[in-house]
Design an enzyme around this catalytic site. Structure first.
Site, PDB file in Angstrom:
ATOM      1  N   GLY A  69      46.835  37.159  47.884  1.00  0.00           N
ATOM      2  CA  GLY A  69      45.387  37.222  48.063  1.00  0.00           C
ATOM      3  C   GLY A  69      44.571  37.103  46.804  1.00  0.00           C
ATOM      4  O   GLY A  69      43.359  36.870  46.876  1.00  0.00           O
ATOM      5  N   TYR A  70      45.167  37.260  45.622  1.00  0.00           N
ATOM      6  CA  TYR A  70      44.383  37.308  44.392  1.00  0.00           C
ATOM      7  C   TYR A  70      43.633  36.005  44.133  1.00  0.00           C
ATOM      8  O   TYR A  70      42.406  36.011  43.991  1.00  0.00           O
ATOM      9  CB  TYR A  70      45.269  37.654  43.184  1.00  0.00           C
ATOM     10  CG  TYR A  70      44.465  37.851  41.926  1.00  0.00           C
ATOM     11  CD1 TYR A  70      43.803  39.052  41.685  1.00  0.00           C
ATOM     12  CD2 TYR A  70      44.339  36.837  40.982  1.00  0.00           C
ATOM     13  CE1 TYR A  70      43.038  39.235  40.540  1.00  0.00           C
ATOM     14  CE2 TYR A  70      43.582  37.014  39.840  1.00  0.00           C
ATOM     15  CZ  TYR A  70      42.941  38.209  39.619  1.00  0.00           C
ATOM     16  OH  TYR A  70      42.179  38.386  38.493  1.00  0.00           O
ATOM     17  N   CYS A  71      44.338  34.895  44.058  1.00  0.00           N
ATOM     18  CA  CYS A  71      43.679  33.616  43.745  1.00  0.00           C
ATOM     19  C   CYS A  71      42.644  33.222  44.802  1.00  0.00           C
ATOM     20  O   CYS A  71      41.518  32.863  44.437  1.00  0.00           O
ATOM     21  CB  CYS A  71      44.710  32.512  43.541  1.00  0.00           C
ATOM     22  SG  CYS A  71      45.737  32.767  42.070  1.00  0.00           S
ATOM     23  N   SER A 104      40.898  35.170  46.668  1.00  0.00           N
ATOM     24  CA  SER A 104      39.740  36.057  46.547  1.00  0.00           C
ATOM     25  C   SER A 104      38.885  35.676  45.350  1.00  0.00           C
ATOM     26  O   SER A 104      37.653  35.728  45.414  1.00  0.00           O
ATOM     27  CB  SER A 104      40.177  37.523  46.456  1.00  0.00           C
ATOM     28  OG  SER A 104      40.809  37.814  45.226  1.00  0.00           O
ATOM     29  N   LYS A 105      39.509  35.265  44.257  1.00  0.00           N
ATOM     30  CA  LYS A 105      38.752  34.883  43.065  1.00  0.00           C
ATOM     31  C   LYS A 105      38.065  33.524  43.260  1.00  0.00           C
ATOM     32  O   LYS A 105      36.971  33.297  42.745  1.00  0.00           O
ATOM     33  CB  LYS A 105      39.641  34.903  41.825  1.00  0.00           C
ATOM     34  CG  LYS A 105      40.137  36.313  41.479  1.00  0.00           C
ATOM     35  CD  LYS A 105      38.985  37.294  41.303  1.00  0.00           C
ATOM     36  CE  LYS A 105      39.443  38.675  40.904  1.00  0.00           C
ATOM     37  NZ  LYS A 105      38.350  39.593  40.627  1.00  0.00           N
TER      38      LYS A 105
END
Length: 184
Positions: A42-44, A46-47
């Protein structure tokens, strides 16, 4: 996603009437990984969402005198990066995969991916003042920038990669050691 994107959007929108009235500023922290995805999860995404939300907000609020800036740090040494949880996250994700997935990718893929991730974390910049100085400038400067890229890794590697044709970027980021079992 809930913390990095949905929470940011909800807090921003709830305060927007006050910011608009004050002709204030919005400063959102994304990441260079909001321009260039290096790994799943989910990190990329979300960014990327923070980048898109901030860009659309900046265009929408321009006529109201509100400035919107995006902070795009590279890899910095923070408690999150230093935590055992960060180091264990890939092993945890791997353990939750089905036997079929683990067999398809193979242990060599997991091992190489994990080592590459740990190597990335080991290069984290310890000078957090690069990020906090960018935030201060975005909040106080007469003419704040739209984007603040923080860290040499971001400025000299990740941002330039994000402007290259995808095929070049994929080639530069690809490690032949990461090929799944049975691939050619």
């Amino acid at each position: 996603l809930n913390v990095n994107l949905v929470g940011l959007v909800e807090v921003t929108l709830s305060l927007l009437p006050l910011v608009r009235r004050a002709r204030g500023r919005v400063v959102n922290v994304a990441s260079v990984l909001g321009r260039l995805s290096l790994f799943g999860g989910g990190y990329c995404p979300s960014k990327y969402g923070v980048e898109a939300f901030s860009d659309s907000l900046r265009r929408e609020l321009r006529d109201f005198g509100v400035r919107v800036s995006i902070i795009e740090p590279g890899c910095f040494r923070t408690p999150l990066v230093e935590s055992e949880a960060a180091r264990a996250s890939i092993a945890c994700a791997w353990s939750r995969c089905s036997d079929e997935v683990r067999q398809a990718y193979g242990h060599r893929y997991f091992s190489t991916y994990n080592n590459n991730f740990l190597r990335l974390l080991s290069t984290a910049n310890s000078n957090l003042s690069l990020v906090t100085s960018a935030m201060e400038h975005a909040l106080t400067a007469e003419h704040p920038r739209t984007r603040y890229t923080c860290g040499l890794d971001a400025k000299l590697y990740y941002i330039p990669l994000s402007y290259m044709p995808s095929s070049w970027t994929d080639r530069l980021l690809h490690s032949s050691d990461l090929k799944p079992s049975g691939s050619t």
